[in-house]
Design a protein around this motif. Structure first.
Motif, mmCIF file in Angstrom:
data_model
loop_
_atom_site.group_PDB
_atom_site.id
_atom_site.type_symbol
_atom_site.label_atom_id
_atom_site.label_comp_id
_atom_site.label_asym_id
_atom_site.label_seq_id
_atom_site.Cartn_x
_atom_site.Cartn_y
_atom_site.Cartn_z
ATOM 1 N N ALA A 256 44.424 31.797 53.576
ATOM 2 C CA ALA A 256 44.594 32.471 54.867
ATOM 3 C C ALA A 256 46.023 32.994 55.026
ATOM 4 C CB ALA A 256 44.250 31.516 56.006
ATOM 5 N N ILE A 257 47.015 32.204 54.589
ATOM 6 C CA ILE A 257 48.415 32.646 54.661
ATOM 7 C C ILE A 257 48.622 33.876 53.793
ATOM 8 C CG2 ILE A 257 50.787 32.032 54.077
ATOM 9 C CD1 ILE A 257 49.914 30.613 56.539
ATOM 10 N N TYR A 258 48.150 33.803 52.563
ATOM 11 C CA TYR A 258 48.320 34.935 51.648
ATOM 12 C C TYR A 258 47.566 36.171 52.136
ATOM 13 C CZ TYR A 258 50.569 31.889 48.213
ATOM 14 O OH TYR A 258 51.440 31.036 47.564
ATOM 15 N N THR A 259 46.390 35.964 52.705
ATOM 16 C CA THR A 259 45.611 37.090 53.224
ATOM 17 C C THR A 259 46.351 37.789 54.365
ATOM 18 O OG1 THR A 259 43.526 36.023 52.620
ATOM 19 C CG2 THR A 259 43.410 37.768 54.275
ATOM 20 N N THR A 260 46.974 36.985 55.232
ATOM 21 C CA THR A 260 47.763 37.562 56.333
ATOM 22 C C THR A 260 48.908 38.406 55.784
ATOM 23 O OG1 THR A 260 47.231 35.675 57.756
ATOM 24 C CG2 THR A 260 49.139 37.006 58.364
ATOM 25 N N LEU A 261 49.582 37.891 54.760
ATOM 26 C CA LEU A 261 50.675 38.642 54.145
ATOM 27 C C LEU A 261 50.169 39.938 53.513
ATOM 28 C CD1 LEU A 261 52.878 35.891 52.446
ATOM 29 C CD2 LEU A 261 53.576 37.479 54.242
ATOM 30 N N ILE A 262 49.049 39.865 52.836
ATOM 31 C CA ILE A 262 48.481 41.062 52.188
ATOM 32 C C ILE A 262 48.167 42.129 53.228
ATOM 33 C CG2 ILE A 262 46.434 41.933 50.960
ATOM 34 C CD1 ILE A 262 46.452 39.234 49.411
ATOM 35 N N ASN A 263 47.566 41.720 54.323
ATOM 36 C CA ASN A 263 47.263 42.683 55.394
ATOM 37 C C ASN A 263 48.543 43.324 55.929
ATOM 38 O OD1 ASN A 263 44.403 42.834 55.838
ATOM 39 N ND2 ASN A 263 44.448 40.750 56.640
ATOM 40 N N ARG A 271 52.722 48.372 48.834
ATOM 41 C CA ARG A 271 51.645 48.012 47.910
ATOM 42 C C ARG A 271 52.141 47.160 46.751
ATOM 43 N NH1 ARG A 271 47.276 52.341 45.569
ATOM 44 N NH2 ARG A 271 46.689 51.282 43.646
ATOM 45 N N MET A 272 53.330 47.437 46.222
ATOM 46 C CA MET A 272 53.834 46.683 45.073
ATOM 47 C C MET A 272 54.047 45.212 45.424
ATOM 48 S SD MET A 272 53.650 48.898 42.805
ATOM 49 C CE MET A 272 54.227 47.794 41.510
ATOM 50 N N LEU A 278 49.701 38.461 45.016
ATOM 51 C CA LEU A 278 48.540 38.086 44.203
ATOM 52 C C LEU A 278 48.961 37.278 42.983
ATOM 53 C CD1 LEU A 278 46.493 41.413 44.388
ATOM 54 C CD2 LEU A 278 45.944 39.253 45.513
ATOM 55 N N GLU A 279 50.086 37.654 42.388
ATOM 56 C CA GLU A 279 50.586 36.911 41.225
ATOM 57 C C GLU A 279 51.003 35.499 41.625
ATOM 58 O OE1 GLU A 279 51.837 35.676 37.544
ATOM 59 O OE2 GLU A 279 50.500 37.314 38.131
ATOM 60 N N GLU A 280 51.623 35.380 42.808
ATOM 61 C CA GLU A 280 52.004 34.051 43.280
ATOM 62 C C GLU A 280 50.760 33.202 43.541
ATOM 63 O OE1 GLU A 280 54.119 32.131 47.213
ATOM 64 O OE2 GLU A 280 55.074 33.880 46.285
ATOM 65 N N MET A 281 49.727 33.793 44.085
ATOM 66 C CA MET A 281 48.472 33.065 44.293
ATOM 67 C C MET A 281 47.932 32.546 42.970
ATOM 68 S SD MET A 281 46.390 35.307 47.152
ATOM 69 C CE MET A 281 45.045 34.100 47.258
ATOM 70 N N ARG A 282 48.015 33.391 41.942
ATOM 71 C CA ARG A 282 47.509 32.986 40.619
ATOM 72 C C ARG A 282 48.315 31.814 40.078
ATOM 73 N NH1 ARG A 282 48.601 33.146 35.606
ATOM 74 N NH2 ARG A 282 50.600 34.182 36.005
ATOM 75 N N ARG A 283 49.657 31.893 40.208
ATOM 76 C CA ARG A 283 50.523 30.833 39.682
ATOM 77 C C ARG A 283 50.258 29.511 40.384
ATOM 78 N NH1 ARG A 283 54.765 34.349 40.546
ATOM 79 N NH2 ARG A 283 55.623 32.859 42.069
ATOM 80 N N LYS A 284 50.032 29.571 41.677
ATOM 81 C CA LYS A 284 49.836 28.351 42.461
ATOM 82 C C LYS A 284 48.370 27.931 42.521
ATOM 83 C CE LYS A 284 54.009 28.773 45.190
ATOM 84 N NZ LYS A 284 54.621 27.647 44.435
ATOM 85 N N GLU A 285 47.544 28.622 41.749
ATOM 86 C CA GLU A 285 46.122 28.302 41.646
ATOM 87 C C GLU A 285 45.447 28.290 43.018
ATOM 88 O OE1 GLU A 285 45.871 24.647 39.496
ATOM 89 O OE2 GLU A 285 46.350 25.574 37.568
ATOM 90 N N CYS A 286 45.821 29.247 43.852
ATOM 91 C CA CYS A 286 45.194 29.423 45.163
ATOM 92 C C CYS A 286 44.134 30.508 45.027
ATOM 93 C CB CYS A 286 46.238 29.806 46.210
ATOM 94 S SG CYS A 286 45.556 30.089 47.857
ATOM 95 N N LYS A 287 42.882 30.112 45.087
ATOM 96 C CA LYS A 287 41.805 31.067 44.873
ATOM 97 C C LYS A 287 41.606 31.964 46.092
ATOM 98 C CE LYS A 287 39.167 28.249 41.604
ATOM 99 N NZ LYS A 287 37.848 27.618 41.325
ATOM 100 N N PRO A 288 41.516 33.277 45.876
ATOM 101 C CA PRO A 288 41.235 34.175 47.000
ATOM 102 C C PRO A 288 39.822 33.955 47.518
ATOM 103 C CG PRO A 288 41.165 35.382 44.921
ATOM 104 C CD PRO A 288 41.662 34.007 44.604
ATOM 105 N N ALA A 291 37.800 36.731 52.735
ATOM 106 C CA ALA A 291 38.748 37.425 53.608
ATOM 107 C C ALA A 291 39.867 38.075 52.798
ATOM 108 C CB ALA A 291 39.326 36.450 54.630
ATOM 109 N N THR A 292 40.325 37.405 51.727
ATOM 110 C CA THR A 292 41.370 37.970 50.875
ATOM 111 C C THR A 292 40.880 39.241 50.198
ATOM 112 O OG1 THR A 292 42.063 35.682 50.423
ATOM 113 C CG2 THR A 292 43.048 37.423 49.079
ATOM 114 N N PHE A 293 39.684 39.173 49.627
ATOM 115 C CA PHE A 293 39.126 40.364 48.970
ATOM 116 C C PHE A 293 38.923 41.501 49.973
ATOM 117 C CE2 PHE A 293 37.793 37.281 45.646
ATOM 118 C CZ PHE A 293 38.309 37.953 44.539
ATOM 119 N N ASN A 294 38.477 41.166 51.172
ATOM 120 C CA ASN A 294 38.285 42.198 52.190
ATOM 121 C C ASN A 294 39.607 42.856 52.568
ATOM 122 O OD1 ASN A 294 35.542 41.764 52.252
ATOM 123 N ND2 ASN A 294 35.572 40.531 54.111
#
Length: 336
Positions: A256-263, A271-272, A278-288, A291-294
């Motif tokens: 939810a935190i990462y999704t808010t940041l993405i929005n 965009r960059m 997204l890379e930080e999510m991958r490193r921390k093994e936080c699965k989207p 809501a993240t995909f949307n």
């Protein structure tokens, strides 16, 4: 088949009621060609069929089962969860009057009304946006039960949704005066109301007072509320600093935190930086999650990059994250 049905026990019935097509039929006629009075239903049987019918919004059938339950004088209720759930089903279907009837009828089911069922009813009225009715019930709440901290949390949320920050503040003060300890839900609600009214400075002050005054540590939900406010105000630098503060405080960042940041980043045309998140999510093994995909689909559609938006939709299916109605609506709006 008949032989199998003839051997149905109350425990076996509870298991079979999990199957949607057989649920109501089996409940009403568990042993064909026999006297239904011989079959002794359990509370679990009623709970399962009520849950099944409520979620399917089969309210006529639900009323039929409730009428039958009212006649089961041998069953007594130690908890009110069945009736709390029923009130929630009616409220989600925008049927507050029916929810009120259930609340009034709880004693006729040989069950005491407590603050728990009252809170469920108040929350149902909140779902239906019946604010005036909530106010009236809250003013005379002692006629039904003694309020608790959850009661005040529901009312504070109602005042916040209504845009009545003065009412929310008074409710918070009364909550503390009556000896109820505010929790992270209370503060997250108040902070959400403050930033929604362009009062970010006051929202951060309340976050600081959480521990300094009330000895409540901010959790992920409090930070998420502040993060939404900062992104809404386009204060992305502060939002990223807030994320780093969460890491320093050993608070686990969720999707939810990462999704808010993405929005927020897409909204600001960065965009960059989205790729860095997204890379930080991958490193921390936080699965989207969905809501993240949307958020990604919406961001790419906003930039008219439909190829990437469709790729994200396909990626959802590849990682077994089921698209919802919003996923499709975002794409449709983007193409239009």
């Amino acid at each position: 088949m008949v032989d199998k049905l003839n051997s149905v026990s109350p425990f076996r019935l509870s298991s079979l009621l999990r199957l949607p097509k057989l649920a109501l039929q089996l409940f009403l006629d568990p042993i064909p060609d026999s006297n239904p009075k011989q079959f002794k239903y359990t509370l679990l049987s009623y709970d399962l069929i009520i849950t099944k019918l409520g979620r399917a919004k089969m309210f006529d059938e639900l009323d039929q089962v409730l009428s039958k339950l009212k006649l089961e004088t041998r069953l007594t209720f130690q908890k009110q969860i069945i009736f709390c759930n029923v009130m929630t089903y009616y409220s989600r279907a925008c049927m507050p009057e029916r929810a009120l009837e259930i609340f009034d009828e709880i004693p006729s089911y040989r069950c005491y009304r407590t603050v728990k069922s009252l809170n469920s009813f108040l929350n149902g009225l909140l779902i239906c946006r019946e604010f005036d009715k909530m106010e009236r019930i809250f003013m005379g709440i002692n006629r039904f039960a003694c309020p608790d901290g959850c009661t005040y949390d529901i009312m504070i949320n109602a005042w916040k949704v209504r845009g009545d920050l003065s009412g929310a503040g008074k409710g918070f003060n009364e909550m503390c005066e009556r000896g109820f300890q505010p929790n992270t839900v209370t503060f997250a609600t108040l902070i959400g109301g403050l930033w929604a009214n362009s009062m970010l400075k006051e929202a951060f002050k309340l976050k600081r007072d959480m521990w300094r005054v009330y000895k409540v540590r901010p959790n992920c939900y409090v930070y998420a509320s502040l993060m939404k406010g900062l992104c809404w105000a386009n204060e992305l630098t502060l939002a990223l600093k807030l994320k780093d503060e969460m890491l320093d405080q050993k608070i686990q960042l969720d999707s939810a935190i990462y999704t808010t940041l993405i929005n927020g980043l897409f909204k600001a045309g960065k965009r960059m930086e989205v790729y860095q998140v997204l890379e930080e999510m991958r490193r921390k093994e936080c699965k989207p999650d969905t809501a993240t995909f949307n958020a990604l689909i919406g961001g790419f559609c906003g930039e008219r990059d439909f190829k990437l938006a469709l790729w994200v939709l396909k990626e959802m299916e590849d990682v077994a994250c089921k698209p919802d109605v919003f996923s499709c609506n975002i794409l449709i709006r983007g193409y239009c």
